[in-house]
Design an enzyme around this catalytic site. Structure first.
Site, PDB file in Angstrom:
ATOM      1  N   ALA A  92     -42.313  -5.143   3.397  1.00  0.00           N
ATOM      2  CA  ALA A  92     -41.021  -4.744   3.962  1.00  0.00           C
ATOM      3  C   ALA A  92     -40.016  -5.838   3.634  1.00  0.00           C
ATOM      4  O   ALA A  92     -40.402  -6.968   3.312  1.00  0.00           O
ATOM      5  CB  ALA A  92     -41.158  -4.587   5.465  1.00  0.00           C
ATOM      6  N   GLY A 135     -46.124  -4.245   3.966  1.00  0.00           N
ATOM      7  CA  GLY A 135     -45.741  -2.848   3.757  1.00  0.00           C
ATOM      8  C   GLY A 135     -46.142  -2.364   2.369  1.00  0.00           C
ATOM      9  O   GLY A 135     -46.349  -1.164   2.162  1.00  0.00           O
ATOM     10  N   GLU A 138     -49.564  -1.260   2.691  1.00  0.00           N
ATOM     11  CA  GLU A 138     -49.550  -0.051   3.529  1.00  0.00           C
ATOM     12  C   GLU A 138     -49.135   1.171   2.706  1.00  0.00           C
ATOM     13  O   GLU A 138     -49.725   2.244   2.835  1.00  0.00           O
ATOM     14  CB  GLU A 138     -48.618  -0.267   4.733  1.00  0.00           C
ATOM     15  CG  GLU A 138     -49.241  -1.250   5.726  1.00  0.00           C
ATOM     16  CD  GLU A 138     -48.274  -1.715   6.812  1.00  0.00           C
ATOM     17  OE1 GLU A 138     -47.138  -2.080   6.480  1.00  0.00           O
ATOM     18  OE2 GLU A 138     -48.670  -1.691   7.993  1.00  0.00           O
ATOM     19  N   GLU A 158     -48.498 -10.303   7.526  1.00  0.00           N
ATOM     20  CA  GLU A 158     -47.446 -10.222   8.554  1.00  0.00           C
ATOM     21  C   GLU A 158     -47.577 -11.280   9.637  1.00  0.00           C
ATOM     22  O   GLU A 158     -46.577 -11.787  10.153  1.00  0.00           O
ATOM     23  CB  GLU A 158     -47.441  -8.836   9.206  1.00  0.00           C
ATOM     24  CG  GLU A 158     -46.896  -7.714   8.315  1.00  0.00           C
ATOM     25  CD  GLU A 158     -47.967  -7.057   7.465  1.00  0.00           C
ATOM     26  OE1 GLU A 158     -49.051  -7.656   7.269  1.00  0.00           O
ATOM     27  OE2 GLU A 158     -47.730  -5.939   6.982  1.00  0.00           O
TER      28      GLU A 158
HETATM   29  N1  3HC Z   1     -38.550  -9.464   1.826  1.00  0.00           N
HETATM   30  C1  3HC Z   1     -37.387 -10.005   1.418  1.00  0.00           C
HETATM   31  N2  3HC Z   1     -37.326 -11.018   0.520  1.00  0.00           N
HETATM   32  C2  3HC Z   1     -38.475 -11.460   0.025  1.00  0.00           C
HETATM   33  C3  3HC Z   1     -39.710 -10.931   0.406  1.00  0.00           C
HETATM   34  C4  3HC Z   1     -39.726  -9.875   1.343  1.00  0.00           C
HETATM   35  N3  3HC Z   1     -40.855  -9.296   1.742  1.00  0.00           N
HETATM   36  N4  3HC Z   1     -40.696 -11.599  -0.247  1.00  0.00           N
HETATM   37  C5  3HC Z   1     -40.073 -12.506  -1.022  1.00  0.00           C
HETATM   38  N5  3HC Z   1     -38.734 -12.424  -0.851  1.00  0.00           N
HETATM   39  C6  3HC Z   1     -37.688 -13.194  -1.547  1.00  0.00           C
HETATM   40  C7  3HC Z   1     -37.714 -14.661  -1.188  1.00  0.00           C
HETATM   41  O1  3HC Z   1     -36.947 -14.906  -0.032  1.00  0.00           O
HETATM   42  C8  3HC Z   1     -37.115 -15.293  -2.431  1.00  0.00           C
HETATM   43  O2  3HC Z   1     -35.731 -15.104  -2.349  1.00  0.00           O
HETATM   44  P1  3HC Z   1     -34.732 -16.230  -2.946  1.00  0.00           P
HETATM   45  O3  3HC Z   1     -35.071 -16.343  -4.395  1.00  0.00           O
HETATM   46  O4  3HC Z   1     -33.392 -15.663  -2.668  1.00  0.00           O
HETATM   47  O5  3HC Z   1     -35.014 -17.482  -2.190  1.00  0.00           O
HETATM   48  C9  3HC Z   1     -37.620 -14.396  -3.555  1.00  0.00           C
HETATM   49  O6  3HC Z   1     -38.001 -13.159  -2.934  1.00  0.00           O
HETATM   50  C10 3HC Z   1     -38.828 -14.925  -4.297  1.00  0.00           C
HETATM   51  O7  3HC Z   1     -39.822 -15.296  -3.330  1.00  0.00           O
HETATM   52  P2  3HC Z   1     -40.711 -16.606  -3.522  1.00  0.00           P
HETATM   53  O8  3HC Z   1     -39.831 -17.752  -3.861  1.00  0.00           O
HETATM   54  O9  3HC Z   1     -41.565 -16.702  -2.318  1.00  0.00           O
HETATM   55  O10 3HC Z   1     -41.542 -16.204  -4.817  1.00  0.00           O
HETATM   56  P3  3HC Z   1     -43.056 -16.494  -5.158  1.00  0.00           P
HETATM   57  O11 3HC Z   1     -43.293 -15.935  -6.503  1.00  0.00           O
HETATM   58  O12 3HC Z   1     -43.379 -17.928  -4.909  1.00  0.00           O
HETATM   59  O13 3HC Z   1     -43.910 -15.644  -4.088  1.00  0.00           O
HETATM   60  C11 3HC Z   1     -44.555 -13.712  -2.821  1.00  0.00           C
HETATM   61  C12 3HC Z   1     -43.848 -14.249  -4.094  1.00  0.00           C
HETATM   62  C13 3HC Z   1     -46.041 -14.051  -2.880  1.00  0.00           C
HETATM   63  C14 3HC Z   1     -44.354 -12.228  -2.769  1.00  0.00           C
HETATM   64  C15 3HC Z   1     -43.926 -14.406  -1.587  1.00  0.00           C
HETATM   65  O14 3HC Z   1     -42.520 -14.290  -1.674  1.00  0.00           O
HETATM   66  C16 3HC Z   1     -44.344 -13.823  -0.264  1.00  0.00           C
HETATM   67  O15 3HC Z   1     -45.411 -14.120   0.207  1.00  0.00           O
HETATM   68  N6  3HC Z   1     -43.468 -13.007   0.328  1.00  0.00           N
HETATM   69  C17 3HC Z   1     -43.684 -12.487   1.658  1.00  0.00           C
HETATM   70  C18 3HC Z   1     -44.666 -11.360   1.657  1.00  0.00           C
HETATM   71  C19 3HC Z   1     -44.814 -10.810   3.060  1.00  0.00           C
HETATM   72  O16 3HC Z   1     -44.886 -11.532   4.033  1.00  0.00           O
HETATM   73  N7  3HC Z   1     -44.858  -9.491   3.152  1.00  0.00           N
HETATM   74  C20 3HC Z   1     -44.947  -8.830   4.416  1.00  0.00           C
HETATM   75  C21 3HC Z   1     -43.570  -8.530   4.923  1.00  0.00           C
HETATM   76  S1  3HC Z   1     -43.578  -7.870   6.548  1.00  0.00           S
HETATM   77  C22 3HC Z   1     -44.069  -6.266   6.340  1.00  0.00           C
HETATM   78  O17 3HC Z   1     -44.316  -5.834   5.244  1.00  0.00           O
HETATM   79  C23 3HC Z   1     -44.135  -5.478   7.578  1.00  0.00           C
HETATM   80  C24 3HC Z   1     -44.785  -4.156   7.364  1.00  0.00           C
HETATM   81  O18 3HC Z   1     -46.064  -4.162   7.898  1.00  0.00           O
HETATM   82  C25 3HC Z   1     -43.996  -3.051   7.966  1.00  0.00           C
END
Ligand code: 3HC
Ligand code: NAI
Length: 737
Positions: A92, A135, A138, A158
């Site tokens: 998400a 997500g 999911e 998450e």
């Molecule tokens: N939402 C919004 N922005 C995101 C994002 C996300 N899920 N994941 C990454 N980004 C953004 C970062 O903020 C960053 O932005 P910036 O360049 O403006 O600073 C850019 O994408 C690149 O991210 P990274 O610098 O972290 O890039 P990496 O290549 O090092 O890592 C990744 C990539 C492994 C995907 C890492 O970004 C990550 O772990 N992201 C979070 C993943 C996550 O937690 N997903 C779950 C979200 S909650 C959810 O899905 C709820 C659901 O159950 C409903």
């Protein structure tokens, strides 16, 4: 609805869904975020929302309308969903969740979309590369089949944001992977690789070679087969061992101390084993909301974005050229030099490590070998990789080969005279353009740079012990340091899997400068009547990885003792100083390394109260006329943590730290501050700056103005009803970064 006339076809505009989505222009969504094409009867839906294909507004709508179009098109026999660029879907859009901080409502659930995908009458194959996180996984589990590139990773991270899967992840994952693995993935958040996902039946196939070609071939094979719905699978839910949940709760209480989301995730997966799918989803939604609106989630989301914002430095644009680092050299193979050498080797950079004597060199190399061997033993590193990394390290006693290095990192004893001597030597040998970095903890980078003819290439690279483990790297900007050197340092930190934070050239930079008043208060508290165990215990219970006096014992009390001697001339007469630590050192009690310090340590380094230290504290306090009293936990926490906050505000006001969030990143990654409190500055915002200032004024009244001088910035923000977060937002907007 859809008409395919070519390779990239636009479908007609679907109606905004009756059930779920806020009205988003789907035509835009389809054009820019989600596209549909036809390859020999297979519909290919491509999500393109760089950088990580998060499910931002417009993406779910685009997926829904393209799936519907493909389902209704008689020319389509099966559907492949894939991500453009470097990844499938990373989850998400976390920025949506961040909106709860400002009182906005985040976007609604993905659940109905996932039901529609799962109910699609044609097989939907999810083609996954990069990461399918949160997500993203999911969405993938709502497909009928999943094929993975061999390098792909899947996970439900998450909990690391203080929330739980909110789109049936806790209900579908146990049905695919089994309850035990689902509990582990949802409660602890670590991803798994493609091979493990395949073995667990999350993936139906691993594709070697081109993923899309393989996925289309797979889709063609299953086109005539039924569409298995994950939500209808029951086999892996039957006869669940109830001890799985009890064990997971125990593990969470130990390894995720103080956090609520892991426990909520366990509860949600447990619900999958006793409730029908729909009721399980409803329970998950309730838990999800509770987590999302918690302070913990706000803190962890703050930490996520703070860590990614630190590399944005005003005046150092992202496109600043960086020096190529192909070869490195390190001076000193002691506690820090050894770890720094490993960091270079771990980043595949060949590195020379130079020592002053053979014995120290052998000792240093033995520690490096032991560290790698221990990773191999724990299964974290392959033997061949250990051999490779060791082969990149050249231990020696001379400067031979230093002339080829692109960067030289100094980690000799702390002392200005020695540092200047070493920098003068390496300046003579290093090639033009070679960066010279010092690991000094407290010393003036400009004075060190003055020993060279290249101050523009001199920078502080301040690692934290153990340097091969701790993620923080403070990058200290000297008066003359070039912006290219800063950009290179940030890039190098990333290459080393660390988080680089820019600091100004103040004594102790960010982290250690704030540590001084924090440790001072911890020591004053014991002099005033708290026990060593009270002080350590109160901060441990607050969530800090290790109490302040326990941390001093681990680092070695002699380190601070030497620093105090170096800077004694700066102490102001008449201002109270801690009295006990120096006496402990004079008695040879340096902490863990000598078995005695603030506490006593057994051969396994387990602490116990030391009655001799307690007597020394009492005697010293009496002699100095310090009134002893009983001190509550709240006062212990407030005095130590608000000392950090006040010093942090001084640093921010002086421009030593760029952002309050940078200070938080320093404390979260270098000092064991609990991420679920967001860092000291975020924590202060949650308490309210007016309350923080009032408490500081109280301490000032009682303990004297010199020690508790409120930072002017703290006063200004508090009086205007603002916060450190708001300060950062305004500063960032003004700087345009
Ligand atoms: N939402 C919004 N922005 C995101 C994002 C996300 N899920 N994941 C990454 N980004 C953004 C970062 O903020 C960053 O932005 P910036 O360049 O403006 O600073 C850019 O994408 C690149 O991210 P990274 O610098 O972290 O890039 P990496 O290549 O090092 O890592 C990744 C990539 C492994 C995907 C890492 O970004 C990550 O772990 N992201 C979070 C993943 C996550 O937690 N997903 C779950 C979200 S909650 C959810 O899905 C709820 C659901 O159950 C409903
Ligand atoms: P250490 O005492 O473990 O190691 C220093 C090493 O430098 C010794 O092995 C010594 O033989 C070697 N050395 C001295 N002069 C040399 C020379 N001219 N050429 C080659 N080698 C030489 O010290 P430690 O703890 O590794 O500290 C090094 C630096 O890192 C200091 O500036 C310290 O302030 C800083 N630092 C220390 C941290 C810690 O937790 N120990 C944390 C962060 C920074």
């Amino acid at each position: 609805m859809a008409s395919f006339t070519g390779d990239e076809v636009q479908t007609s505009i679907p109606q905004v869904d009756r059930l779920t989505y806020q009205s988003v222009d789907c035509r835009t969504a389809m054009n820019e975020l989600v596209s549909l094409s036809l390859r020999d009867g297979i519909a290919v839906i491509t999500i393109s929302n760089p950088p990580v294909n998060a499910l931002s507004p417009g993406v779910p709508e685009g997926i829904r309308s393209t799936v519907e179009s493909a389902a209704n098109d008689p020319a389509v026999s099966a559907i492949v969903v894939t991500g453009a660029g470097r990844t499938f879907i990373a989850g998400a859009d976390i920025r949506e969740f961040a909106k709860v901080v400002s009182g906005e409502k985040p976007r609604r659930s993905l659940l109905p979309l996932l039901l529609e995908i799962e109910d699609c009458p044609k097989p939907v194959v999810m083609a996954i590369h990069g990461t399918a996180f949160g997500g993203g996984l999911e969405v993938a589990m709502a497909g009928h089949y999943r094929v993975l590139a061999a390098s792909a990773q899947v996970g439900q991270p998450e909990v690391k944001l203080g929330i739980i899967p909110g789109a049936a992840g806790t209900q579908r994952l146990p049905r695919l992977a089994g309850v035990a693995k689902a509990v582990e993935m949802c409660a602890f958040g670590d991803p798994i690789g493609a091979r493990e996902a395949h073995a667990l039946e999350i993936a139906d196939a691993i594709i070697e070679g081109d993923l899309l070609t393989g996925a289309i071939a797979f889709a063609r094979e299953v086109a005539a087969k039924p569409c298995p719905k994950t939500r209808e699978r029951q086999k892996k839910l039957r006869d669940t061992d109830p001890s799985i949940f009890a064990k997971a709760r125990q593990r969470a209480e130990k390894t995720r101390r103080g956090q609520t989301a892991p426990l909520a995730a366990i509860e949600a997966v447990e619900a999958a084993t006793r409730l029908p799918f729909d009721a399980g989803c409803a329970h998950e939604a309730e838990l999800f909301d509770r987590c999302l609106y918690s302070t913990q989630s706000k803190a962890l989301i703050h930490a996520f974005f703070a860590e990614r914002a630190v590399s944005r430095i005003p005046g150092v644009p992202q496109e600043t050229p960086v020096y190529e680092i192909r070869r490195a050299a390190v001076i000193g193979a002691g506690t820090m030099g050894g770890g720094i050498t490993m960091n270079y080797a771990n980043a595949s950079i060949p590195v020379i490590v130079k020592e002053a004597g053979q014995e120290a060199l052998d000792r240093g190399m033995a520690v490096i070998r032991r560290n790698y061997a221990s990773s191999v033993k724990k299964g974290k590193l392959a033997q061949a990789e250990m051999d490779h990394r060791l082969s990149l390290i050249t231990p020696q006693l001379t400067y031979d080969g230093f002339e080829q290095a692109d960067i030289i990192a100094e980690a000799v004893f702390e002392g200005m005279a020695l540092k200047k001597q070493v920098f003068a030597e390496i300046d003579r040998i290093a090639k033009p353009g070679c960066i010279l970095a010092s690991n000094t903890s407290y010393l003036d980078i400009d004075e060190i740079a003055s020993a060279t003819r290249r101050p523009q290439l001199v920078v502080g690279h301040h690692y934290f012990s153990p340097a091969n483990v701790m993620r923080l790297l403070e990058i200290v900007r000297g008066r003359d340091t070039d912006k290219e050197v800063l950009a290179t340092s940030m890039a190098l930190a990333k290459r080393m899997n660390k988080v680089g934070v820019l600091a100004g050239n103040a004594r102790g930079f960010i982290g250690n400068r704030m540590l001084t008043p924090y440790l001072r208060e911890a020591q004053f508290l014991v002099e005033e009547g708290a026990s060593v165990e009270d002080v350590n215990g109160a901060l441990y219970d607050f969530g800090i990885a290790m109490g302040p006096l326990a941390m001093s014992d681990l680092a070695g009390l002699d380190v601070g003792w030497r620093a105090r001697r170096e800077f004694r001339h700066l102490e102001k007469p008449g201002v109270r100083v801690p009295l006990v630590a120096d006496q402990l050192c004079e008695q040879g009690r340096f902490g863990q390394k000598t078995g005695r310090g603030w506490s006593k340590y057994d051969e396994n380094r387990q602490p116990s109260p030391d009655p001799e230290t307690a007597a020394l504290i009492e005697q010293t306090a009496r002699k100095a006329g310090i009134e002893r009293r009983s001190i509550g936990r709240e006062e212990i926490v407030d005095r130590c943590v608000f000392a950090l906050v006040n010093e942090g505000a001084h640093l921010l006001g002086e421009g030593i730290a760029l952002r309050a969030a940078d200070i938080d990143v320093v404390y979260l990654n270098g000092y064991g501050f609990p991420a679920w409190r967001g860092g000291p500055m975020f924590y202060a915002d949650t308490v309210g700056l007016k309350t923080v200032l009032a408490r500081i004024e109280e301490f000032r009244e009682r303990h004297g103005g010199d020690l508790w001088l409120p930072a002017p910035l703290l006063r200004r923000l508090s009086e205007s009803g603002s916060s450190f977060g708001e300060f950062d937002r305004q500063k960032q907007a003004a700087a345009g970064v």
